[in-house]
Design an enzyme around this catalytic site. Structure first.
Site, PDB file in Angstrom:
ATOM      1  N   SER A 219       6.938   5.930   2.214  1.00 33.54           N
ATOM      2  CA  SER A 219       8.452   6.352   2.674  1.00 33.54           C
ATOM      3  C   SER A 219       9.150   5.240   2.223  1.00 33.54           C
ATOM      4  O   SER A 219       8.251   4.714   0.529  1.00 33.54           O
ATOM      5  CB  SER A 219       8.417   6.367   3.786  1.00 33.54           C
ATOM      6  N   TYR A 242      15.594  11.238  -5.287  1.00 37.24           N
ATOM      7  CA  TYR A 242      14.167  10.419  -5.068  1.00 37.24           C
ATOM      8  C   TYR A 242      14.343   9.903  -4.081  1.00 37.24           C
ATOM      9  O   TYR A 242      13.879  10.224  -2.432  1.00 37.24           O
ATOM     10  CB  TYR A 242      14.488   9.104  -5.989  1.00 37.24           C
ATOM     11  N   LYS A 246      11.676  11.458  -0.556  1.00 36.36           N
ATOM     12  CA  LYS A 246      10.870  10.502   0.609  1.00 36.36           C
ATOM     13  C   LYS A 246      11.416  11.097   2.127  1.00 36.36           C
ATOM     14  O   LYS A 246      10.421  11.264   2.824  1.00 36.36           O
ATOM     15  CB  LYS A 246      11.463   8.919  -0.064  1.00 36.36           C
TER      16      LYS A 246
END
Length: 407
Positions: A219, A242, A246
């Site tokens: 992560s 992005y 995650k």
């Protein structure tokens, strides 16, 4: 022999290469310190199991064979240096040489933005190795195209440590698609790894030792639900693909871990979430020239010296959380099973687990910490929908390739 067979995606550079190097340092030693349950979060502080191993198969899952082979050669040289270091220590018992004889480092190519290559990679692994013990989902991309200097100045002025930990001033390309016609960032960071796990699931289950198989999901401190729109689950419309990818990875990893723990018929494959902290990797290097790169590293060191625990800076140090979770007995890790969501408030959060974080002191001595993983009923519903989309796409790709569905 039940030596580990460890797959690391994105293994030729950055934190991925650091994970490989750290695994070698630890396992060449007869007493790997990263395998010891000595942190405050451990529910058991002692273990009777022997953490030393006499061999390892390390699979470098890389997009470029050339870069993967260069990393493999570098790792073999690195291992030889570590063996020579062990040989001169007082009381050396020959373990390092034995391990080196049984060390195999191989490169298999995979491009997570092309599902056909993920299937091919999985087929090669299944045909070549008797099982997989660890799958480390490390590879990741970001569609950074520029820096919003006005926003950067604002974030640095308000909280400059946060600005060099979870920056919000990178401008990201919107609408970028993969060769498969899916959201590029989403496929590389989330769906490609999901397909890889599904394709190797039965092979992970074959690792029936007392330690159990593990999937490590990488992560980020930038994981954030505030940017996530569940109707844009392929992240093609968002300017924060992005951060959203995650967050999706956190959702999926936790749910898969829950499902595995509830399957009492077999030894569960654990799914564990890792935050590597802040390291100087290539993910945003295209936006920085030599001077700005030097400024970035100076800011990293300054933040660490002033007390930030998350600026490990090197890939080797940042790898400690992933390697610790590879080696520590699973019985020593905490578990939280509460899923009692507040029906009256779908946004109310409850603690559901942990993310394991690479940390260090101001002098750079690395350690592992935890961050509580909290979820709301709304997040839970978003995860249900996301996994349904992933399952449907996985089925469609299998049918298109004429492949049997792996459960």
């Amino acid at each position: 022999m039940s030596w580990p067979v460890i797959v690391v995606t994105g293994a030729n550079s950055g934190v991925g290469l650091g994970i490989c190097q750290r695994l070698l340092v630890q396992l060449i030693s007869k007493s790997p310190t990263d395998a010891q349950p000595h942190y405050n979060f451990h529910v058991q502080k002692t273990t009777t199991s022997d953490a030393s191993l006499d061999g390892l198969t390390l699979i470098l899952a890389c997009r470029s064979r050339q870069r993967g082979e260069a990393a493999r050669d570098q790792l073999y040289q690195f291992a030889d240096e570590q063996v020579r270091h062990q040989e001169i220590l007082p009381g050396y018992d020959g373990h390092a040489e034995t391990f080196r004889k049984h060390l195999t480092i191989v490169v298999h190519t995979v491009d997570l933005s092309r599902i056909q290559t993920v299937f091919r990679f999985a087929d090669e692994v299944i045909k070549t190795y008797p099982y997989v013990s660890h799958l480390i989902c490390n590879a990741g991309v970001a569609s950074f195209v520029s820096i919003n200097w006005l926003l950067a100045l604002k974030q640095f002025t308000m909280n400059w440590v946060e600005a060099v930990t979870a920056p919000i001033f990178y401008t990201q390309e919107v609408g970028q698609l993969s060769q498969d016609g899916l959201g590029w960032v989403w496929q590389c960071n989330v769906f490609g790894h999901y397909v890889l796990f599904r394709s190797l699931k039965s092979h992970l289950a074959k690792y029936q030792t007392s330690t159990g198989a593990r999937v490590i999901w990488m992560s980020s401190h930038e994981s954030n639900p505030i940017y996530y729109d569940p109707t844009d689950w392929q992240l093609v419309k968002t300017a924060h693909s992005y951060e959203s990818s995650k967050f999706q990875m956190d959702l999926i990893a936790h749910r898969l871990d829950q499902a595995s723990l509830q399957d009492s018929d077999t030894l569960p494959t654990r799914h564990l979430i890792v935050l590597p902290g802040v390291a100087g990797t290539n993910i945003a290097s295209a936006l920085l020239d030599t001077f700005s790169s030097m400024c970035m590293f100076f800011a990293f060191y300054l933040a660490r010296f002033l007390g930030s625990p998350y600026h490990l800076i090197t890939g080797f140090k940042a790898a400690i959380s992933a390697v610790h979770l590879c080696l520590v007995p699973l019985a020593c890790l905490p578990t939280v099973s509460s899923t009692d969501f507040d029906d009256s408030d779908p946004t109310a959060k409850v603690e559901v687990g942990f993310r394991y974080v690479s940390e260090c002191d101001r002098w750079g001595k690395e350690r592992v910490g935890t961050m509580k993983l909290t979820r709301s009923k709304e997040h839970n519903n978003q995860c249900d929908d996301l996994l349904e989309h992933c399952d449907r796409l996985f089925t469609a790709f299998c049918e298109a390739e004429g492949r049997p569905l792996h459960s």
